[in-house]
Design a protein around this motif. Structure first.
Motif, PDB file in Angstrom:
ATOM      1  N   LEU A  54     -19.193 -69.884  21.909  1.00 40.38           N
ATOM      2  CA  LEU A  54     -19.875 -68.890  21.070  1.00 40.38           C
ATOM      3  C   LEU A  54     -21.342 -69.227  20.867  1.00 40.38           C
ATOM      4  N   VAL A  55     -21.656 -70.521  20.835  1.00 36.28           N
ATOM      5  CA  VAL A  55     -23.057 -70.910  20.677  1.00 36.28           C
ATOM      6  C   VAL A  55     -23.491 -71.754  21.870  1.00 36.28           C
ATOM      7  N   LYS A  56     -24.731 -71.556  22.229  1.00 37.73           N
ATOM      8  CA  LYS A  56     -25.314 -72.315  23.334  1.00 37.73           C
ATOM      9  C   LYS A  56     -26.742 -72.645  22.941  1.00 37.73           C
ATOM     10  N   GLY A  57     -27.148 -73.915  23.151  1.00 41.45           N
ATOM     11  CA  GLY A  57     -28.516 -74.301  22.839  1.00 41.45           C
ATOM     12  C   GLY A  57     -28.875 -74.055  21.382  1.00 41.45           C
ATOM     13  N   GLY A  58     -27.896 -74.234  20.478  1.00 42.97           N
ATOM     14  CA  GLY A  58     -28.173 -74.130  19.044  1.00 42.97           C
ATOM     15  C   GLY A  58     -28.253 -72.716  18.515  1.00 42.97           C
ATOM     16  N   ALA A  59     -27.921 -71.700  19.352  1.00 46.88           N
ATOM     17  CA  ALA A  59     -27.996 -70.317  18.870  1.00 46.88           C
ATOM     18  C   ALA A  59     -26.769 -69.533  19.318  1.00 46.88           C
ATOM     19  N   LEU A  60     -26.483 -68.474  18.581  1.00 42.56           N
ATOM     20  CA  LEU A  60     -25.360 -67.595  18.903  1.00 42.56           C
ATOM     21  C   LEU A  60     -25.624 -66.922  20.250  1.00 42.56           C
ATOM     22  N   VAL A  61     -24.655 -66.996  21.149  1.00 48.51           N
ATOM     23  CA  VAL A  61     -24.800 -66.388  22.471  1.00 48.51           C
ATOM     24  C   VAL A  61     -25.057 -64.884  22.300  1.00 48.51           C
ATOM     25  N   GLY A  62     -26.077 -64.407  22.990  1.00 53.66           N
ATOM     26  CA  GLY A  62     -26.369 -62.969  22.922  1.00 53.66           C
ATOM     27  C   GLY A  62     -27.330 -62.589  21.817  1.00 53.66           C
ATOM     28  N   SER A  63     -27.681 -63.560  20.934  1.00 55.91           N
ATOM     29  CA  SER A  63     -28.573 -63.199  19.823  1.00 55.91           C
ATOM     30  C   SER A  63     -30.034 -63.507  20.162  1.00 55.91           C
ATOM     31  N   HIS A  64     -30.279 -63.980  21.380  1.00 46.50           N
ATOM     32  CA  HIS A  64     -31.635 -64.317  21.830  1.00 46.50           C
ATOM     33  C   HIS A  64     -32.316 -65.267  20.862  1.00 46.50           C
ATOM     34  N   GLY A  65     -31.556 -66.222  20.359  1.00 49.68           N
ATOM     35  CA  GLY A  65     -32.118 -67.240  19.485  1.00 49.68           C
ATOM     36  C   GLY A  65     -32.320 -66.809  18.045  1.00 49.68           C
ATOM     37  N   ALA A  66     -32.041 -65.540  17.734  1.00 45.48           N
ATOM     38  CA  ALA A  66     -32.304 -65.054  16.377  1.00 45.48           C
ATOM     39  C   ALA A  66     -31.300 -65.601  15.366  1.00 45.48           C
ATOM     40  N   VAL A  67     -30.088 -65.899  15.835  1.00 47.48           N
ATOM     41  CA  VAL A  67     -29.057 -66.413  14.934  1.00 47.48           C
ATOM     42  C   VAL A  67     -28.717 -67.836  15.354  1.00 47.48           C
ATOM     43  N   THR A  68     -29.025 -68.796  14.481  1.00 47.85           N
ATOM     44  CA  THR A  68     -28.796 -70.198  14.837  1.00 47.85           C
ATOM     45  C   THR A  68     -27.345 -70.579  14.570  1.00 47.85           C
ATOM     46  N   VAL A  69     -26.968 -71.707  15.146  1.00 45.82           N
ATOM     47  CA  VAL A  69     -25.607 -72.187  14.904  1.00 45.82           C
ATOM     48  C   VAL A  69     -25.392 -72.449  13.409  1.00 45.82           C
ATOM     49  N   ASP A  70     -26.444 -72.892  12.738  1.00 43.47           N
ATOM     50  CA  ASP A  70     -26.328 -73.108  11.283  1.00 43.47           C
ATOM     51  C   ASP A  70     -26.037 -71.812  10.544  1.00 43.47           C
ATOM     52  N   ASP A  71     -26.697 -70.709  10.972  1.00 45.43           N
ATOM     53  CA  ASP A  71     -26.420 -69.396  10.362  1.00 45.43           C
ATOM     54  C   ASP A  71     -24.934 -69.065  10.470  1.00 45.43           C
ATOM     55  N   MET A  83     -32.316 -57.207  14.888  1.00 45.26           N
ATOM     56  CA  MET A  83     -30.964 -56.810  14.483  1.00 45.26           C
ATOM     57  C   MET A  83     -30.815 -56.755  12.966  1.00 45.26           C
ATOM     58  N   SER A  84     -31.900 -56.945  12.246  1.00 39.38           N
ATOM     59  CA  SER A  84     -31.726 -57.090  10.802  1.00 39.38           C
ATOM     60  C   SER A  84     -31.174 -55.825  10.156  1.00 39.38           C
ATOM     61  N   PHE A  85     -31.407 -54.669  10.771  1.00 38.18           N
ATOM     62  CA  PHE A  85     -30.887 -53.432  10.179  1.00 38.18           C
ATOM     63  C   PHE A  85     -29.360 -53.478  10.084  1.00 38.18           C
ATOM     64  N   ALA A  86     -28.738 -54.263  10.965  1.00 37.89           N
ATOM     65  CA  ALA A  86     -27.279 -54.296  11.004  1.00 37.89           C
ATOM     66  C   ALA A  86     -26.685 -54.995   9.783  1.00 37.89           C
ATOM     67  N   ARG A  87     -27.533 -55.610   8.982  1.00 38.54           N
ATOM     68  CA  ARG A  87     -26.999 -56.324   7.832  1.00 38.54           C
ATOM     69  C   ARG A  87     -26.554 -55.409   6.706  1.00 38.54           C
ATOM     70  N   GLU A  88     -27.036 -54.195   6.719  1.00 40.22           N
ATOM     71  CA  GLU A  88     -26.645 -53.250   5.675  1.00 40.22           C
ATOM     72  C   GLU A  88     -25.584 -52.307   6.218  1.00 40.22           C
ATOM     73  N   GLN A 133     -19.143 -57.465   3.410  1.00 40.56           N
ATOM     74  CA  GLN A 133     -20.433 -58.068   3.751  1.00 40.56           C
ATOM     75  C   GLN A 133     -20.257 -59.206   4.757  1.00 40.56           C
ATOM     76  N   THR A 134     -21.259 -59.439   5.559  1.00 41.19           N
ATOM     77  CA  THR A 134     -21.332 -60.678   6.325  1.00 41.19           C
ATOM     78  C   THR A 134     -22.808 -60.965   6.577  1.00 41.19           C
ATOM     79  N   THR A 135     -23.141 -62.250   6.655  1.00 42.88           N
ATOM     80  CA  THR A 135     -24.534 -62.570   6.955  1.00 42.88           C
ATOM     81  C   THR A 135     -24.748 -62.713   8.463  1.00 42.88           C
TER      82      THR A 135
END
Lengths: 348, 388
Positions: free
Chosen positions: A270-287, B1-6, B300-302
Motif C-alpha cells: 500500500l505504501v512505497k517510498g514513504g507515501a501512499l501508492v497512487g497519491s503522488h507523495g501527497a499522503v505519507t505513510v504517517d498520514d 485531492m483535498s476536496f475529497a475530504r468533505e 469521516q476519514t482523514t
C-alpha cells in the motif's frame, strides 16, 4: 440468539404466529427488517404478505418495484419457490371497502369525501384510522381461498415506530372511550382477537445505541402492560468486531504498534517510498498510520458501547436476532442475505 | 485531492454562527423525519447560541432520557426552566412539550372556569387532546407561538429554538395543524353538531338528505354516543376560540415571518434525504425562510485517498500471509468499511445537492458515543460551526 437450525427439523421460534408486527425507533431500519422477514418466512415455498400502513411506499423502494396500489402485488420470489406479496394499506380505501362490504355504501364514497366525512373518519376520529389499518391486516391473516385454506401463510406488518406501537395496536382501548357500540367497536374487538393472541408477535428493531435500546425497553414494557404479545428483538446494523479483544484495548488506549503498522502497510504494497501508492507523495505513510489508529480507536469505542447496550438488551429476556451493518447500504440482493440470516437464526 | 475530504464537496457551506449571531433571527425551527437527530441538533444550536450571548429558549418534543436530565428537564410543568452550566453572558431555558397540558391551558385561557371544566371533561375533547393525529404538531405550533409572543411581551428571550414532533414526514409539522384547525372549524363538525338546526333552512334543508345519510353512517360506525359528545363539545367551544383555523393560520404565518429560519435536518440515508428534499421544496413553495441543511452522522476519514477496495485488497493479502499481520489487516478492514460508507453517503448527499443547488449545508461527523450532556452538545455545536 437462537442457534442455526437444520432445515429438515427446523423448529422456528414463532411457530403458530401468523401476524408478525415489526416496529422500531425511526432510523433503525424496521422497513428493511420487515421486508427481510417476509422473504425469510416465504423461504421454502410459503406465501407471505408484507403490508405497510404509513403511506411512505418504503416497501416499493426496498423491493425495487413501482409504488404499491391498494391491492396485493407480488414483489419477490423467495428461495425454494416462496412468494412475497406486498400491500400499502390506505385508510381511506380501507374505509370505503369496509362501507361497501357491510353497507353497500361505496357509491356514497365521493359524497362522503366531499363533506369531509372520510377525512374525519380516517385522520381525525380517534382510533378509527388504526382500526381500519389493523383491521385490513387482520383480514389478510384470516383470508381463506376456495380450498378453505389460508391464502397467506403469514402476514408481516411494517408498523408505526416503537413510541406509538402499543397505542396503535391496542385499538380496543383506543376506541373504548368513544365508540362504545356500533360496527367500529365490533371491528376493534375482532382485531384484538388476532392481535392480542398467540397468532401475533410484535418484534422490535433496534440499533446498539442508547436511545433505540431505551425505546425498545420502554416498548416491551408498554406492550406487556397492554397485554400485547411481545416477539423478538432484532439488532440491526451490527458492526463486525474486527479487532481482537486485546487489540481493542490497545486501540482505545492508543497503544497500537505504529512501527509494525507502517511495516505491514509496505508489505501489503500500500505504501512505497514513504507515501501512499497512487497519491503522488501527497499522503505519507504517517498520514495513513495516524488515520488507521484513530479509526481503530473509534471502532473499538463503538464496539465497547455496543457491548454495553447488548447487555441492556439481554436484560429484556427476549429472543434476539442480529443483522450486520452493510457499508454499501441495502439493495435487493442484500435483502436476500438479511433474510437468509434471519432464517438461519430461527426467526423464520 | 483535498476536496475529497468533505462529504459534500460541491455544496455551499452553512455558516451556523452567522445564523445564531443574527439578532434579526428570533425563531429557528428544526425539521426532519424521525430518527435523524432533530432533538440533539436543536439543543446543540440553542446551547451554542446561548454561549455566544443570546437569551435562548429551546422547546424540545421528546428528548432522550439522559439528555433531558442534563438539560434539567425533570420538572414536567410545561414551562421553560433555566439550564445550569451554560457559559458566557447569554442564557438558556429549556422545556419539553406536554401536548395535553398545552391544549388544556389553551382552553383555560380562552374560556371561563366553568365552561373550561365542561370542555376538559368531554370525552371527545379528551381523545382530541391526547391522541388525535396532528394534535402534537398543532400544540407544538401553539407553544411556539406562545413562546414567541412572550419573548416579545416580557423580554425574556431573544431566540426561540424549536424541535418538531417525530412525525413520519417532516411535512406533518406544517400541514397537521391546519388540517386539524380546518376540521375543528369546518362545516362538517358544525353540521354534526347541529343537525336539527340545519334542517330548518333553505340550502341546508335541500342538503339535509345528504347530511342525514352521513350522520347516519357515522352513527352506525361509531355509535350514537360519539356524535352526542361531539355536539356538546362543539356547542361549548363554538363562540370561544375565535376559530381554530384562524389560530392555525396565524401560527403558520408566523413561520413565514422574516425573523424565522428553518433548519432541515437529515442523516445521509436515502429515506431521510428524500424527506428532507420534500420539505425543502415545500418551504420554497410557501416562501418560508430556509437557513440550510444539517447533515448528521456523516462518516469521516482523514485519508479518503485510500479507497475501500484498495484497503480491503491489502487486508486480504496480509491475512493470507500468516506471519502475524492480523492487527494491520483488521485496521485496514475497519478503514475499508468506513470508506465504503463514506462513498455511499457522498453519493446520496451529491444527489441531494445537485437537485437543491443553492442549499447551504453543515455536517456533523458520526460520533462514537451518544450525546448525553452539555459537553456533548458543545461538541456537536462546534462541528456544526466548523465550516470549510
Amino acid at each position: 440468539m437462537a442457534a442455526a437450525k437444520d432445515d429438515d427439523v427446523r423448529d422456528v421460534d414463532w411457530d403458530g404466529v401468523r401476524l408478525h408486527v415489526v416496529s422500531g425507533k425511526g432510523g433503525t431500519g424496521k422497513t428493511t427488517v420487515a421486508a427481510a422477514l417476509a422473504l425469510a418466512l416465504a423461504t421454502g415455498g410459503k406465501k407471505v404478505l408484507v403490508v405497510e400502513v404509513e403511506g411512505r411506499q418504503g416497501l416499493a423502494q426496498i423491493f425495487d418495484v413501482p409504488p404499491l396500489p391498494y391491492a396485493d402485488r407480488k414483489v419477490a420470489v423467495a428461495p425454494g419457490g416462496g412468494e412475497v406479496y406486498a400491500l400499502a394499506i390506505d385508510p381511506e380505501e380501507a374505509l370505503l371497502e369496509y362501507l361497501e362490504m357491510f353497507y353497500n355504501l361505496r357509491v356514497a364514497g365521493s359524497a362522503l369525501r366531499k363533506m369531509g366525512a372520510i377525512d374525519f373518519a380516517t385522520t381525525i376520529a380517534p382510533g378509527v384510522r388504526d382500526v381500519l389499518l389493523t383491521g385490513k391486516a387482520k383480514e389478510a391473516v384470516r383470508r381463506k381461498g376456495k380450498d378453505g385454506k389460508h391464502v397467506y401463510d403469514a402476514v408481516v406488518m411494517d408498523a408505526p415506530p416503537t413510541g406509538r406501537i402499543a397505542r396503535f395496536l391496542n385499538v380496543n382501548s383506543e376506541v373504548a372511550g368513544l365508540a362504545r357500540t356500533g360496527p367500529i367497536r365490533s371491528q376493534a374487538d375482532a382485531v384484538m382477537e388476532v392481535i392480542g393472541s398467540r397468532l401475533t408477535a410484535v418484534h422490535l428493531v433496534t440499533l446498539l445505541e442508547e436511545m433505540p435500546v431505551q425505546e425498545t425497553a420502554d416498548g416491551v414494557a408498554e406492550l406487556q402492560a397492554a397485554k400485547l404479545p411481545v416477539g423478538g428483538v432484532v439488532v440491526n446494523q451490527m458492526r463486525r468486531p474486527l479487532l481482537s479483544a486485546a487489540d481493542q484495548t490497545k486501540a482505545r488506549k492508543g497503544h497500537l504498534d505504529t512501527e509494525a503498522l507502517a511495516h505491514d502497510l509496505a508489505a501489503a504494497g500500500l505504501v512505497k517510498g514513504g507515501a501512499l501508492v497512487g497519491s503522488h507523495g501527497a499522503v505519507t505513510v504517517d498520514d495513513v498510520v495516524r488515520a488507521l489508529v484513530v479509526e481503530g480507536a473509534e471502532h473499538a469505542e463503538r464496539v465497547a458501547l455496543e457491548q454495553r447496550e447488548r447487555d441492556n438488551l439481554e436484560g429484556l429476556h427476549r429472543p434476539t436476532y442480529e443483522l450486520p451493518f452493510l457499508p454499501d447500504g441495502v439493495d435487493l440482493s442484500s435483502l436476500y442475505e438479511l433474510a437468509e440470516l434471519l432464517h438461519r437464526q430461527g426467526m423464520a | 485531492m483535498s476536496f475529497a475530504r468533505e462529504v459534500v464537496p460541491r455544496a455551499l457551506s452553512l455558516d451556523i454562527d452567522a445564523l445564531l449571531d443574527d439578532r434579526g433571527v428570533r425563531v429557528v425551527v428544526c425539521c426532519g423525519s424521525g430518527g435523524v437527530g432533530k432533538t440533539t441538533t436543536a439543543a446543540a444550536l440553542a446551547l451554542r447560541a446561548a454561549e455566544r450571548g443570546r437569551r435562548v429558549v429551546v422547546l424540545t418534543i421528546d428528548p432522550a432520557r439522559r439528555l433531558a436530565q442534563s438539560l434539567g428537564l425533570t420538572e414536567l410543568d410545561n414551562e421553560p426552566r433555566p439550564v445550569a452550566g451554560v457559559d458566557g453572558t447569554g442564557s438558556l431555558d429549556a422545556m419539553m412539550l406536554d401536548m395535553k397540558r398545552t391544549f388544556d391551558e389553551f382552553v383555560e385561557a380562552n374560556a371561563d372556569a366553568e365552561r373550561a371544566a365542561t370542555i376538559i371533561a368531554n370525552p371527545f375533547y379528551q381523545s382530541l387532546s391526547s391522541s388525535f393525529a396532528g394534535t402534537q404538531e398543532y400544540m407544538a405550533m401553539e407553544k411556539l407561538g406562545q413562546l414567541r409572543n412572550r419573548s416579545e411581551a416580557e423580554d425574556l428571550w431573544d431566540l426561540v429554538v424549536v424541535d418538531t414532533p417525530p412525525s413520519r414526514s417532516a411535512l406533518d409539522f406544517l400541514d397537521a395543524p391546519r388540517r386539524l384547525g380546518s376540521f375543528l372549524d369546518g362545516r362538517f363538525l358544525r353540521i354534526l353538531a347541529a343537525p336539527a338546526k340545519a334542517g330548518g333552512r333553505g340550502l341546508a334543508r335541500m342538503m339535509s338528505a345528504g347530511f342525514g345519510m352521513f350522520t347516519g353512517v357515522l352513527n352506525r360506525l361509531l355509535g350514537a354516543q360519539v356524535l352526542t359528545d361531539i355536539q356538546i363539545f362543539v356547542a361549548s367551544v363554538d363562540t370561544l376560540f375565535g376559530g381554530f383555523r384562524q389560530r392555525a393560520d396565524e401560527t403558520y404565518q408566523m413561520l413565514q415571518a422574516p425573523d424565522t429560519r428553518f433548519v432541515v435536518i437529515a442523516a445521509p440515508e436515502r429515506d431521510a434525504l428524500r424527506e428532507a428534499s420534500y420539505f425543502v421544496d415545500r418551504l420554497e413553495a410557501d416562501s418560508m425562510p430556509l437557513a440550510g441543511l444539517v447533515l448528521n452522522r456523516v462518516q469521516q476519514t482523514t485519508v479518503p485517498e485510500l479507497a475501500s477496495s484498495a484497503a480491503a485488497a491489502a487486508a486480504e493479502r496480509l491475512e493470507q500471509d500468516a506471519s502475524g499481520h492480523s492487527t494491520t489487516a483488521a485496521l485496514l478492514r475497519i478503514h475499508a468499511d468506513r470508506a465504503a460508507t463514506l462513498d455511499r453517503q457522498r453519493r446520496l448527499a451529491d444527489r441531494f445537492t445537485s437537485v437543491h443547488k443553492t442549499i447551504e449545508v453543515a455536517t456533523v461527523p458520526a460520533m462514537a458515543s451518544d450525546v448525553v450532556d452539555l459537553d456533548g452538545l458543545r461538541a456537536v455545536g462546534t462541528a456544526l460551526a466548523d465550516h470549510v
